[in-house]
Design a protein around this motif. Structure first.
Motif, PDB file in Angstrom:
ATOM      1  N   ILE A 121      44.414   7.371  43.017  1.00 45.68           N
ATOM      2  CA  ILE A 121      45.301   8.202  42.200  1.00 45.68           C
ATOM      3  C   ILE A 121      46.526   8.497  43.053  1.00 45.68           C
ATOM      4  O   ILE A 121      46.400   8.800  44.241  1.00 45.68           O
ATOM      5  CB  ILE A 121      44.600   9.504  41.762  1.00 45.68           C
ATOM      6  CG1 ILE A 121      43.349   9.181  40.935  1.00 45.68           C
ATOM      7  CG2 ILE A 121      45.547  10.404  40.977  1.00 45.68           C
ATOM      8  CD1 ILE A 121      42.468  10.381  40.648  1.00 45.68           C
ATOM      9  N   SER A 123      50.470  10.224  43.795  1.00 44.16           N
ATOM     10  CA  SER A 123      51.578  11.137  43.530  1.00 44.16           C
ATOM     11  C   SER A 123      52.804  10.327  43.110  1.00 44.16           C
ATOM     12  O   SER A 123      52.938   9.148  43.459  1.00 44.16           O
ATOM     13  CB  SER A 123      51.893  11.931  44.802  1.00 44.16           C
ATOM     14  OG  SER A 123      53.229  12.379  44.821  1.00 44.16           O
ATOM     15  N   GLU A 124      53.704  10.968  42.387  1.00 44.06           N
ATOM     16  CA  GLU A 124      54.965  10.326  42.030  1.00 44.06           C
ATOM     17  C   GLU A 124      55.770   9.949  43.277  1.00 44.06           C
ATOM     18  O   GLU A 124      56.654   9.095  43.216  1.00 44.06           O
ATOM     19  CB  GLU A 124      55.783  11.279  41.161  1.00 44.06           C
ATOM     20  CG  GLU A 124      56.131  12.581  41.879  1.00 44.06           C
ATOM     21  CD  GLU A 124      56.626  13.679  40.953  1.00 44.06           C
ATOM     22  OE1 GLU A 124      56.921  13.378  39.784  1.00 44.06           O
ATOM     23  OE2 GLU A 124      56.712  14.845  41.413  1.00 44.06           O
ATOM     24  N   GLN A 179      46.391   5.981  38.231  1.00 41.37           N
ATOM     25  CA  GLN A 179      47.089   7.107  37.601  1.00 41.37           C
ATOM     26  C   GLN A 179      48.175   7.590  38.536  1.00 41.37           C
ATOM     27  O   GLN A 179      48.003   7.567  39.768  1.00 41.37           O
ATOM     28  CB  GLN A 179      46.091   8.243  37.325  1.00 41.37           C
ATOM     29  CG  GLN A 179      46.648   9.443  36.563  1.00 41.37           C
ATOM     30  CD  GLN A 179      45.580  10.505  36.328  1.00 41.37           C
ATOM     31  OE1 GLN A 179      44.445  10.376  36.791  1.00 41.37           O
ATOM     32  NE2 GLN A 179      45.933  11.550  35.605  1.00 41.37           N
ATOM     33  N   VAL A 181      50.639  11.047  39.028  1.00 40.29           N
ATOM     34  CA  VAL A 181      50.804  12.436  38.584  1.00 40.29           C
ATOM     35  C   VAL A 181      51.903  13.101  39.401  1.00 40.29           C
ATOM     36  O   VAL A 181      52.329  12.586  40.434  1.00 40.29           O
ATOM     37  CB  VAL A 181      49.485  13.229  38.733  1.00 40.29           C
ATOM     38  CG1 VAL A 181      48.382  12.616  37.886  1.00 40.29           C
ATOM     39  CG2 VAL A 181      49.048  13.299  40.193  1.00 40.29           C
ATOM     40  N   ALA A 182      52.358  14.250  38.917  1.00 38.42           N
ATOM     41  CA  ALA A 182      53.322  15.036  39.681  1.00 38.42           C
ATOM     42  C   ALA A 182      52.747  15.361  41.050  1.00 38.42           C
ATOM     43  O   ALA A 182      51.540  15.588  41.197  1.00 38.42           O
ATOM     44  CB  ALA A 182      53.664  16.318  38.931  1.00 38.42           C
ATOM     45  N   HIS A 183      53.613  15.379  42.048  1.00 42.72           N
ATOM     46  CA  HIS A 183      53.138  15.526  43.421  1.00 42.72           C
ATOM     47  C   HIS A 183      52.264  16.760  43.603  1.00 42.72           C
ATOM     48  O   HIS A 183      51.198  16.691  44.226  1.00 42.72           O
ATOM     49  CB  HIS A 183      54.337  15.591  44.371  1.00 42.72           C
ATOM     50  CG  HIS A 183      53.944  15.640  45.808  1.00 42.72           C
ATOM     51  ND1 HIS A 183      53.447  14.542  46.487  1.00 42.72           N
ATOM     52  CD2 HIS A 183      53.948  16.667  46.715  1.00 42.72           C
ATOM     53  CE1 HIS A 183      53.168  14.888  47.738  1.00 42.72           C
ATOM     54  NE2 HIS A 183      53.459  16.163  47.897  1.00 42.72           N
ATOM     55  N   GLU A 185      50.418  18.186  41.618  1.00 45.18           N
ATOM     56  CA  GLU A 185      49.172  18.134  40.852  1.00 45.18           C
ATOM     57  C   GLU A 185      48.178  17.115  41.410  1.00 45.18           C
ATOM     58  O   GLU A 185      47.065  16.983  40.899  1.00 45.18           O
ATOM     59  CB  GLU A 185      49.471  17.791  39.382  1.00 45.18           C
ATOM     60  CG  GLU A 185      50.321  18.816  38.657  1.00 45.18           C
ATOM     61  CD  GLU A 185      50.709  18.368  37.256  1.00 45.18           C
ATOM     62  OE1 GLU A 185      50.242  17.290  36.818  1.00 45.18           O
ATOM     63  OE2 GLU A 185      51.483  19.085  36.602  1.00 45.18           O
ATOM     64  N   LEU A 186      48.566  16.393  42.470  1.00 43.37           N
ATOM     65  CA  LEU A 186      47.755  15.267  42.926  1.00 43.37           C
ATOM     66  C   LEU A 186      46.344  15.679  43.330  1.00 43.37           C
ATOM     67  O   LEU A 186      45.357  15.123  42.829  1.00 43.37           O
ATOM     68  CB  LEU A 186      48.444  14.561  44.100  1.00 43.37           C
ATOM     69  CG  LEU A 186      47.633  13.431  44.749  1.00 43.37           C
ATOM     70  CD1 LEU A 186      47.375  12.297  43.769  1.00 43.37           C
ATOM     71  CD2 LEU A 186      48.332  12.914  46.001  1.00 43.37           C
ATOM     72  N   THR A 189      44.176  16.991  40.517  1.00 44.27           N
ATOM     73  CA  THR A 189      43.779  15.908  39.619  1.00 44.27           C
ATOM     74  C   THR A 189      42.653  15.094  40.230  1.00 44.27           C
ATOM     75  O   THR A 189      41.657  14.774  39.568  1.00 44.27           O
ATOM     76  CB  THR A 189      44.976  14.983  39.314  1.00 44.27           C
ATOM     77  OG1 THR A 189      46.009  15.742  38.682  1.00 44.27           O
ATOM     78  CG2 THR A 189      44.567  13.834  38.410  1.00 44.27           C
TER      79      THR A 189
END
Length: 259
Positions: A121, A123-124, A179, A181-183, A185-186, A189
């Protein structure tokens, strides 16, 4: 007192291991490699752990082998082909799932650590690159099998031969990550996904995971042997001095592409 190179956190049945050399972009020193291997072995032996998350202290996931140590002594490179480990693995494989939570740059050996996880998963802010050819070393942790298995042979060869960075969205489209996700939220998540896995029947999870790995082994194991043989031959003419000469240029080129 110096900070530990590996941080350990427990959230329920989820063990979080964090590479913790942020000033060095979590580059793999001998101490960090040994701590990571010990941390994963401890998680495997702990009945209170069902899933492991591997991540890095910001701003990077892992910049690969510490080029300063590599150029000075090559001690960390000697751990790549540790005779105590199965060929092509950065750590002794464990029976429990490992989720890679890639928070920033995952470069060369760092990319190999991510690929050795069961899935990733991102991070952006995640970036992925294979710079073995830039540094003048060859992979020893399974990159030449696991990268094309994830993204296809053409994309993998492009990454390896150019050394160029792939951003998080490109990695998602290529199949390298599952996936983005916003940094901020990594980690949450990754923990939620890990908790879902941990909430399943654990003998079933581990047997299924072992079956996935055994089935893949018919293709993976011969490819890892080829990579190992190639790396061993390369090492006969390898000189740490060559890495030291290229170190500044490699780091600067990476900064430009990752900015």
């Amino acid at each position: 007192m110096t900070d530990p190179v590996l941080l350990t956190d427990q959230r329920g049945a989820v063990r979080i291991l964090t590479l913790n050399r942020p000033a060095a972009r979590n580059a793999l020193s001998s101490a960090l490699i040994e701590a990571l291997r010990a941390g994963l072995a401890a998680a495997d032996a702990d009945d209170d752990v069902n899933v492991v998350i591997l991540t890095g202290a910001d701003p990077a996931f892992c910049a690969g082998l510490d080029l300063q140590e590599l150029g000075d002594s090559g001690g960390n490179l000697s751990l790549v082909s540790d005779e105590g480990l199965p060929v092509g693995h950065p750590w002794t494989p464990i029976s429990k799932p490992i989720i890679g939570a890639v928070n920033g740059a995952a470069i060369t050996g760092g990319l190999e650590l991510a690929l050795a996880c069961d899935f990733i998963i991102a991070s952006e802010r995640a970036r992925f690159a294979d710079t073995h050819a830039r540094v003048g070393v060859l992979p020893g942790w399974g990159l030449t099998q696991r990268l094309p298995a994830a993204v296809g042979p053409g994309f993998a060869r492009r990454m390896s031969l150019t050394g160029d960075f792939v951003n998080a969205d490109q990695a998602l489209r290529a199949g390298l990550v599952t996936q983005v996700v916003a940094h901020e939220e990594l980690l949450d998540t990754a923990v939620r996904v890990a908790e879902t896995v941990a909430g399943n029947d654990q003998p079933g999870v581990r047997t299924l995971l072992a079956s996935y790995r055994k089935a893949a082994g018919h293709v993976v194991d011969p490819a890892l042997e080829v990579e190992h043989e190639t790396s061993v031959k390369w090492m006969r003419s390898f000189s740490p001095d060559r890495v030291a000469e290229r170190r500044s240029a490699v780091i600067e080129r990476g900064k430009v592409q990752n900015s």
